[in-house]
Design an enzyme around this catalytic site. Structure first.
Site, PDB file in Angstrom:
ATOM      1  CB  CYS A 169      -1.866   5.314   8.893  1.00  0.00           C
ATOM      2  SG  CYS A 169      -0.650   4.096   9.426  1.00  0.00           S
ATOM      3  CG  HIS A 300      -6.504   2.863   6.238  1.00  0.00           C
ATOM      4  ND1 HIS A 300      -5.551   3.822   5.979  1.00  0.00           N
ATOM      5  CD2 HIS A 300      -6.035   2.138   7.289  1.00  0.00           C
ATOM      6  CE1 HIS A 300      -4.549   3.688   6.843  1.00  0.00           C
ATOM      7  NE2 HIS A 300      -4.812   2.677   7.634  1.00  0.00           N
ATOM      8  CG  HIS A 334       0.385   1.983   4.989  1.00  0.00           C
ATOM      9  ND1 HIS A 334       0.140   3.340   4.939  1.00  0.00           N
ATOM     10  CD2 HIS A 334      -0.270   1.532   6.086  1.00  0.00           C
ATOM     11  CE1 HIS A 334      -0.636   3.678   5.952  1.00  0.00           C
ATOM     12  NE2 HIS A 334      -0.895   2.603   6.658  1.00  0.00           N
TER      13      HIS A 334
END
Length: 407
Positions: A169, A300, A334
């Site tokens: 990520c 995040h 995401h």
């Protein structure tokens, strides 16, 4: 070459940007969705997946037709990339940069986590009786991790160094550091950075096996958060030295990049957010700024219990309850290897348009997370934004973006 151009602390100009995601195609569509607090998440099914989860599905990807010269790269990931390259005049901006710097002086640094793996998943369903993959399957141009950079190099007619970073990520945040170092070293004069990750079966079933998918739209920092929503996106940014263009008040610059690798666990973050703190500090140190100089933090914020808790500890330790922050993953989902680039562009839009976006899908903030989390949009001048991207294995990256003169 002047010495300031060799310095990692010299700011870089975000000269052009383009973004395609579940929020829409282009910067204006993205900004409009953020201003309307509209999420791109839906409970539609993808391919053969029957899981009870919400996804951030980018519209129109399956209808994209690649140019004949790029047909060997045919896969969902590269179609999504091509769709993003049609937005916001970025093809014209990149053509002008190629004329300005030369094709060999522009690098390509992109992040992805799965690349075109969907093409392989589909090819395996089409094996013949002997188990042989179909003849029209091109691993090198699709599933291969490097394929997205190879596709973009060909599409943009660039000849400089090209790298794909795949650190989960944090991938498309870390590429800013790669580009920054190559420009500072004098190897290139500009770089195309960003990331592309598209929906596939492996990520959906993989995160389900880890018990990390939410059956509802993800709700970062909520007291009852229970997992993430997978999304897809393609984000591209042209980075150039800040002295290339005439100064404009609303220019957005890359002021600092902070990276760390705490290697705490294969998938779980360090419980006290150690790597996150190191990355945020490093970004601020490179920019010569302090916590009090940051106007907004794009978290995040994946909406998993452990991830949000660890990041909140790191934010609380560095910024206390003062600095406004929120996660935009309730809007985009995401986007994994594209998350860093996607959220860098969102952060740049926040600076350009004076917007702090409120987090979506939240019914009750987790009182244990002691940060200044924003539940509603705020319109105010934003000069500096810290954008966080933290990946599996403790690969952490924080980007510090700001207006010209915001140092």
């Amino acid at each position: 070459m002047a010495s300031n151009r060799n310095s990692l602390s010299a700011p870089l100009h975000l000269s052009a940007m383009s973004l395609s995601s579940s929020l829409g195609h282009g910067l204006q569509a993205t900004l409009a969705a953020l201003r309307a607090s509209r999420s791109g998440l839906s409970d539609q099914r993808f391919e053969t997946v029957e899981l009870a989860t919400w996804i951030g599905h980018a519209a129109g990807v399956d209808e994209v037709v690649l140019p004949e010269s790029l047909r060997a790269f045919e896969c969902r990931n590269n179609r999504l990339a091509w769709l993003a390259l049609q937005q916001d005049g970025i093809l014209e901006a990149l053509a002008a940069a190629r004329a300005r710097h030369g094709a060999s002086r522009i690098g390509v640094f992109l992040g992805t986590s799965t690349s075109g793996i969907l093409e392989t998943e589909q090819a395996f369903r089409r094996r013949d009786d002997a188990g042989k993959l179909p003849a029209d399957f091109h691993y090198r141009e699709t599933h291969n991790t490097y394929s997205i950079a190879d596709f973009v190099r060909h599409a943009l007619q660039l000849e400089g160094p090209a790298v794909v970073v795949s650190t989960a990520c944090s991938s498309s945040a870390k590429v800013f550091g790669n580009a920054q170092r190559m420009i500072a070293a004098g190897f290139i004069d500009a770089a195309v950075v960003g990331g592309v990750d598209s929906l596939c079966l492996t990520t959906l079933h993989g995160f389900h096996s880890l018990q990390l998918l939410s059956a509802d739209p993800c709700k970062p920092y909520d007291a009852t958060r229970n997992g993430l929503s997978i999304g897809e996106a393609a984000a591209f940014i042209l980075l150039e030295r800040a002295d290339v263009h005439a100064a404009r008040d609303n220019d957005v610059l890359l002021l600092g990049v902070g990276e760390s690798a705490d290697a705490h666990h294969m998938s779980a973050p360090h419980p006290e957010g150690l790597g996150a703190r190191i990355a945020m500090r490093a970004a601020m140190q490179q920019a010569g700024l302090q916590a009090s100089d940051i106007d907004y933090i794009n978290l995040h914020g994946t909406a998993t219990p452990s991830n949000d808790a660890a990041e909140a500890q790191a934010i609380a330790a560095e910024f206390g309850m003062v600095t406004p922050c929120s996660s935009t993953k309730g809007a985009t989902g995401h986007t994994l290897g594209a998350a860093g680039g996607t959220e860098a562009i969102i952060s740049a839009l926040c600076i350009k348009h004076g917007l702090i976006p409120g987090g979506l899908n939240i019914t009750q903030l987790d009182p244990a997370l002691q940060v200044n989390y924003q539940l509603a949009n705020r319109d105010q001048p934003i000069r500096r934004v810290l954008s966080n991207s933290f990946g599996f294995g403790g690969t952490n990256c924080s980007l510090l973006l700001g207006q010209r003169g915001a140092r």
